[in-house]
Enzyme design. Structure first.
Site, PDB file in Angstrom:
ATOM      1  N   PRO A  79       7.583  18.850 -12.507  1.00  0.00           N
ATOM      2  CG  PRO A  79       6.330  18.466 -14.277  1.00  0.00           C
ATOM      3  CD  PRO A  79       7.687  18.076 -13.636  1.00  0.00           C
ATOM      4  CG  ASP A 120      -4.810  13.437 -11.496  1.00  0.00           C
ATOM      5  OD1 ASP A 120      -3.950  12.693 -10.825  1.00  0.00           O
ATOM      6  OD2 ASP A 120      -5.472  13.128 -12.440  1.00  0.00           O
TER       7      ASP A 120
END
Lengths: 275, 275
Positions: free
Chosen positions: B162, B155
Site C-alpha cells: 500500500p 510514517d
C-alpha cells in the site's frame, strides 16, 4: 537444503543468517571457534556462539575502537590492543603515522590463525613491521606493563568465558598503571538494550579511576540491537575537546570528524546509565 | 513447544523473536496484519511480514519522526501524519503545545483498531480532541491539500504494497504543495545497509523539490540493521540551525537536543549516499 546460523542474542531474541558453508569449526583451548561463509555478510567469525566480526560490517567496529582514542591523543606512539586477534583494530591503528609500535596480545592463537586464513583483508596487517603479536593472557600482560602505552584498546569478547576478568575494576586499575601519564584506554562495552547493567557498572568503575570518562556508540548491524557502546577512560585528554587541526585525512568507511563528536551524543535512556 | 517469529529482512538475513502467542492475524483489504505477544519486545505489530513497532522499542521511531521536524519549525500549528495508524507519532506530536490540529490519514482502519486494542500506550492519544483520524489514502489526501500544513510526517510501511506510491517524486511534489510556505516534511527512508539505492534516490528526488534536504538516523533494534534513516525536506527552516532556546523541556526516552544535531552526523558510507 538451506543452512541458517541463528544466534540467540538474548534468550528470547536473535539474528539468523543464511550460510553457504562452514569453513572451520574447532573447540580451541579457550572457546568454540567457528568461521562461516554467509550470503549476506561474507565470512563471519563466531566465538562461543557470538558473532565477532564479518567481512561486510567489520569496518564499523574496528574504525570506531581505533580512531576515537587515537585522534583524541595528541601523539600516540605506543599502542596496545588486548584481544582483537582478527587484526581489524591493528589495521586501523596502523593508519596513524605517529604510531611506532602496535602490540597485539590475544589469548587464543587460533583466532589469529583462522582470521589470517579466512579474513585476510582484516588480519593482513598483523605482519606489519610495526606490529608485535603476543599469544598471551591480556590481563597478565596489563599487570606486567608500567607506563608503557599511550593508548590501550580492549577488543574483547563478552564478559563470559576467557574475557570475564577484562570487565573488572582491577583490570581498569591495571590499565591505568600500564598507561603513560597522559594515556587513554577504550573498551567495547556491549549494548544498552540488553546489557544496561553492564554499561552502568563499567562506567562507574572507570569513572573511579580515570578523570575523563566517556561513553560513545556506533551502529553494528550484526551485534545485538545494532547499537554498540564503547567506554573511554583518559588521564588528561578529552575526546570531546579535540581540536580541528588534529584530524588528519584518513580513508575510512564509518568514522569521520563529525561522527567522532556525534558518537558521544547519547540517546536519553543511554545517557541515564552514565548519571 | 516454542514459537518463534522469524522475519527475513533480506533474503539471506533476519531476526527471530520468541512468541508467547498470536493475539490477532488478519488479511485486511490492504495487507497481512499480525499482532504478536513476544517475550523480548512485548506486543509487536507486523504488517506484510515486517515489524512495524513493538512496545519495548517504539519510542525511538516515534520520537525521532516527530521531534526533529517539530523542533525545527518555529511554530508548528497544523500537523499531518500519513500512515502511522498505530498512533505513536501522534502521541509525540501532541507533546508540542503549539500544535492545534494533528490529522492522521491511515489507509487501513484495521491498523488503528488493533493498535488501540493491543498497543494502548502507543495508540491512546488518537482520541485526543486535537486529533482528527481519517481512514483514507494518504496519497489522495496530499493531492487534495493546498498550503494546509506546517509539518507533514510520512510514517509509512516499506515501498511495497500500500505504501509504494509514497516513495515517488510525484508524492514529494504533492507534499510541497500541501505544506505552507515555511513547511517541513519528514519521511522514514529505510536503512543504509540493505537499501542504499532507495535512500540515494529519495534524497535526490527530495533535493530537487526542497531547498533544504537533510538525512538523519536513529537506532531501532527491531528494524533491519538497527540503523534507520529519515529524510527531511524543508522550504526554509534548517534542522541544523535550530536555536538553543527553541528546545523546550519534554519527556522523552531517546530524543534530546544533543541527539537532534548528532543524528545528522552520518557515517561516511551513508554520507556518500547524499553526495
Amino acid at each position: 537444503m538451506e543452512l541458517w546460523y541463528t544466534e540467540k542474542q538474548t534468550k528470547d531474541f536473535g539474528i539468523t543468517a543464511k550460510v553457504k558453508r562452514s569453513l572451520h569449526s574447532e573447540k580451541t583451548d579457550y572457546q568454540q571457534l567457528d568461521m562461516l561463509e554467509t550470503d549476506e555478510w561474507g565470512n563471519m567469525l563466531v566465538l562461543d556462539g557470538m558473532v565477532m566480526t564479518t567481512q561486510k560490517d567489520e569496518f564499523v567496529y574496528h574504525e570506531m575502537v581505533a580512531h576515537v582514542p587515537l585522534f583524541t591523543h595528541p601523539n600516540p606512539k605506543h599502542v596496545l590492543v588486548v584481544g582483537g586477534g582478527d587484526g581489524g583494530v591493528i589495521r586501523e591503528v596502523l593508519k596513524h603515522k605517529q604510531v611506532e609500535t602496535a602490540t597485539l596480545v590475544e589469548i587464543d592463537g587460533k583466532v589469529i590463525e583462522y582470521s589470517k586464513q579466512y579474513l585476510p583483508e582484516i588480519a593482513g596487517d598483523l605482519d606489519d613491521p610495526r606490529v608485535t603479536v603476543k599469544v598471551a593472557d591480556g590481563f597478565m600482560h596489563i599487570a606486567e606493563s608500567k607506563r608503557a602505552y599511550d593508548v590501550i584498546m580492549v577488543d574483547s569478547t563478552e564478559p563470559v568465558g576467557p574475557a570475564a576478568n577484562l570487565f573488572t575494576k582491577g583490570f581498569y586499575s591495571g590499565i591505568s598503571k600500564a598507561l603513560k601519564d597522559d594515556g587513554i584506554f577504550v573498551a567495547q562495552t556491549d549494548n544498552p538494550w540488553f546489557k544496561a547493567d553492564l554499561i552502568q557498572q563499567v562506567y562507574k568503575d572507570v569513572q573511579e579511576i580515570f578523570p575523563v570518562t566517556r561513553l560513545y556508540t556506533a551502529n553494528i548491524p550484526t551485534y545485538p540491537s545494532g547499537l554498540w557502546t564503547f567506554t573511554i577512560g583518559s588521564k588528561i585528554h578529552d575526546p570531546l575537546k579535540v581540536k580541528d587541526q588534529r584530524f588528519t585525512e584518513m580513508e575510512t568507511k564509518y568514522y569521520t570528524k563529525d561522527i567522532h563528536f556525534a558518537s558521544f551524543a547519547l540517546p536519553k535512556f543511554v545517557k541515564d546509565l552514565t548519571e
